[in-house]
Scaffold this motif. Structure first.
Motif, PDB file in Angstrom:
ATOM      1  N   GLN A   1       0.827  -1.198   0.000  1.00 48.86           N
ATOM      2  CA  GLN A   1       0.000   0.000   0.000  1.00 48.86           C
ATOM      3  C   GLN A   1       0.869   1.258   0.000  1.00 48.86           C
ATOM      4  N   ASP A   2       0.510   2.207  -0.869  1.00 58.61           N
ATOM      5  CA  ASP A   2       1.212   3.496  -0.938  1.00 58.61           C
ATOM      6  C   ASP A   2       2.715   3.314  -1.139  1.00 58.61           C
ATOM      7  N   TRP A   3       3.087   2.339  -1.958  1.00 62.46           N
ATOM      8  CA  TRP A   3       4.497   2.013  -2.171  1.00 62.46           C
ATOM      9  C   TRP A   3       5.242   3.148  -2.866  1.00 62.46           C
ATOM     10  N   ILE A   4       6.309   3.594  -2.242  1.00 60.00           N
ATOM     11  CA  ILE A   4       7.220   4.579  -2.825  1.00 60.00           C
ATOM     12  C   ILE A   4       8.635   4.054  -2.621  1.00 60.00           C
ATOM     13  N   PRO A   5       9.416   3.857  -3.677  1.00 59.19           N
ATOM     14  CA  PRO A   5      10.782   3.355  -3.509  1.00 59.19           C
ATOM     15  C   PRO A   5      11.615   4.300  -2.650  1.00 59.19           C
ATOM     16  N   PRO A   6      12.541   3.766  -1.869  1.00 57.73           N
ATOM     17  CA  PRO A   6      13.409   4.625  -1.054  1.00 57.73           C
ATOM     18  C   PRO A   6      14.391   5.391  -1.926  1.00 57.73           C
ATOM     19  N   VAL A   7      14.978   6.410  -1.353  1.00 60.81           N
ATOM     20  CA  VAL A   7      15.993   7.181  -2.072  1.00 60.81           C
ATOM     21  C   VAL A   7      17.336   6.460  -1.984  1.00 60.81           C
ATOM     22  N   PHE A   8      18.228   6.797  -2.895  1.00 61.21           N
ATOM     23  CA  PHE A   8      19.604   6.315  -2.807  1.00 61.21           C
ATOM     24  C   PHE A   8      20.202   6.901  -1.531  1.00 61.21           C
TER      25      PHE A   8
ATOM     26  N   ASP B   1      19.787  -0.978  -4.504  1.00 56.92           N
ATOM     27  CA  ASP B   1      18.712  -1.114  -5.490  1.00 56.92           C
ATOM     28  C   ASP B   1      17.430  -0.487  -4.945  1.00 56.92           C
ATOM     29  N   PRO B   2      17.280   0.837  -5.075  1.00 57.66           N
ATOM     30  CA  PRO B   2      16.070   1.477  -4.550  1.00 57.66           C
ATOM     31  C   PRO B   2      14.784   0.922  -5.157  1.00 57.66           C
ATOM     32  N   ALA B   3      14.800   0.541  -6.428  1.00 56.54           N
ATOM     33  CA  ALA B   3      13.587   0.030  -7.071  1.00 56.54           C
ATOM     34  C   ALA B   3      13.084  -1.239  -6.389  1.00 56.54           C
ATOM     35  N   ALA B   4      14.015  -2.045  -5.893  1.00 59.60           N
ATOM     36  CA  ALA B   4      13.646  -3.265  -5.173  1.00 59.60           C
ATOM     37  C   ALA B   4      13.643  -3.049  -3.666  1.00 59.60           C
ATOM     38  N   ALA B   5      14.052  -1.861  -3.236  1.00 57.68           N
ATOM     39  CA  ALA B   5      14.169  -1.527  -1.813  1.00 57.68           C
ATOM     40  C   ALA B   5      15.092  -2.504  -1.096  1.00 57.68           C
ATOM     41  N   ALA B   6      16.187  -2.868  -1.773  1.00 53.98           N
ATOM     42  CA  ALA B   6      17.163  -3.798  -1.210  1.00 53.98           C
ATOM     43  C   ALA B   6      18.535  -3.143  -1.199  1.00 53.98           C
ATOM     44  N   ILE B   7      19.295  -3.426  -0.152  1.00 52.19           N
ATOM     45  CA  ILE B   7      20.625  -2.848   0.002  1.00 52.19           C
ATOM     46  C   ILE B   7      21.471  -3.818   0.814  1.00 52.19           C
TER      47      ILE B   7
ATOM     48  N   LEU C   1      15.517   4.901   5.810  1.00 47.69           N
ATOM     49  CA  LEU C   1      15.397   5.425   4.446  1.00 47.69           C
ATOM     50  C   LEU C   1      14.268   4.745   3.673  1.00 47.69           C
ATOM     51  N   GLY C   2      13.771   3.626   4.195  1.00 45.52           N
ATOM     52  CA  GLY C   2      12.658   2.941   3.549  1.00 45.52           C
ATOM     53  C   GLY C   2      13.013   1.648   2.848  1.00 45.52           C
ATOM     54  N   TYR C   3      14.240   1.157   3.042  1.00 46.46           N
ATOM     55  CA  TYR C   3      14.603  -0.122   2.431  1.00 46.46           C
ATOM     56  C   TYR C   3      13.876  -1.255   3.150  1.00 46.46           C
ATOM     57  N   ARG C   4      13.486  -2.276   2.376  1.00 46.68           N
ATOM     58  CA  ARG C   4      12.720  -3.401   2.908  1.00 46.68           C
ATOM     59  C   ARG C   4      13.592  -4.607   3.203  1.00 46.68           C
ATOM     60  N   ARG C   5      14.764  -4.638   2.595  1.00 45.92           N
ATOM     61  CA  ARG C   5      15.638  -5.809   2.702  1.00 45.92           C
ATOM     62  C   ARG C   5      17.084  -5.341   2.866  1.00 45.92           C
ATOM     63  N   TYR C   6      17.740  -5.856   3.911  1.00 43.24           N
ATOM     64  CA  TYR C   6      19.120  -5.485   4.229  1.00 43.24           C
ATOM     65  C   TYR C   6      19.939  -6.768   4.206  1.00 43.24           C
ATOM     66  N   GLU C   7      20.935  -6.818   3.328  1.00 45.21           N
ATOM     67  CA  GLU C   7      21.630  -8.076   3.052  1.00 45.21           C
ATOM     68  C   GLU C   7      23.054  -8.101   3.614  1.00 45.21           C
TER      69      GLU C   7
END
Length: 246
Positions: free
Chosen positions: A17-24, A111-117, A148-154
């Motif tokens: 819901q209300d998905w907005i990719p995080p910033v770099f 990868d802001p589009a995938a919200a992964a870093i 920052l809004g990332y969903r996945r931290y690797e």
């Protein structure tokens, strides 16, 4: 249930819901718990890093793709190159009390589009390894990524690097498996172990970090009363049981 059914009865991922990719991630100073994580600067950090890394006998470079360096000129040339990059985005880990840089870390595969870093390129000098300062640095970088809004931290490492695999789990990263023959490093095969923390897991993990870092968790000599791994182990979605057998 982590899926829903579409109009064809097929399972699809849950709608964000209300998905907005995080910033770099902006290159900025992160500080807390006596630690400063600063954007890497050749002028500011090179001397202290060379001194700190020179205390190592060479083993800290075994699983890394760079180093050891023959002399300070070669080290500075490498430092100058990586400090000007965007991804990986390098940081120096600085002891706030002394003002000296004792290690390096980086955000990479951003990868802001995938919200992964990913966090990686960890170069911890002997003076930093196993310290409260090192844990604080990892917490600051993780906290910043999720804010920052990332969903996945690797976290990824050579599958033979047992200390790194143990460190990942201590910090709350759940094991995701081993990618066989993932790459070649120094003309040797590398299998890569994968770990991650998800945004939904972060609130409980942040509480565990806060409990461990609290002043009353350390005695007068600075020894921990409760291990961080005791707090994070119950939060792991999947445990890396194979790491104890290496």
């Amino acid at each position: 249930m982590d899926y829903e059914l579409n109009q064809f009865g097929q399972p699809v991922g849950l709608l964000l819901q209300d998905w907005i990719p995080p910033v770099f991630p902006p290159a900025k100073v992160l500080n807390g718990w006596g630690c400063q994580v600063e954007p890497l600067s050749l002028a500011r950090h090179s001397d202290a890093l060379w001194q700190a890394f020179s205390a190592d006998d060479g083993r800290m470079w075994t699983y890394l793709t760079s180093g050891p360096f023959a002399d300070v000129q070669a080290f500075n040339a490498w430092l100058d190159r990586v400090s000007s990059g965007v991804d990986p985005q390098f940081y120096a880990i600085v002891d706030e009390a002394s003002g000296k840089a004792l290690g390096l870390a980086a955000y990479l595969r951003i990868d802001p589009a995938a919200a992964a870093i990913e966090v990686g390129w960890l170069h911890f000098s002997p003076a930093l390894q196993g310290t409260r300062l090192a844990t604080a640095a990892m917490l600051l970088m993780m906290k910043n990524a999720f804010e920052l809004g990332y969903r996945r931290y690797e976290w990824k490492c050579n599958a033979l690097n047992l200390p790194s695999r143990k460190a990942a789990q201590r910090l709350g990263f759940s094991f995701e498996g081993v990618f066989r023959q993932a790459t070649v490093n120094r003309a040797r095969n590398r299998d890569t172990a994968w770990f991650s923390v998800l945004d939904q897991e972060w609130p409980a993990l942040e509480e565990a970090f806060a409990q461990w870092l609290s002043a009353d968790n350390f005695d007068e000599a600075g020894r921990q009363r409760l291990a961080l791994s005791d707090l994070t182990r119950p939060l792991l979605a999947i445990k890396d049981t194979a790491s104890s057998l290496l």
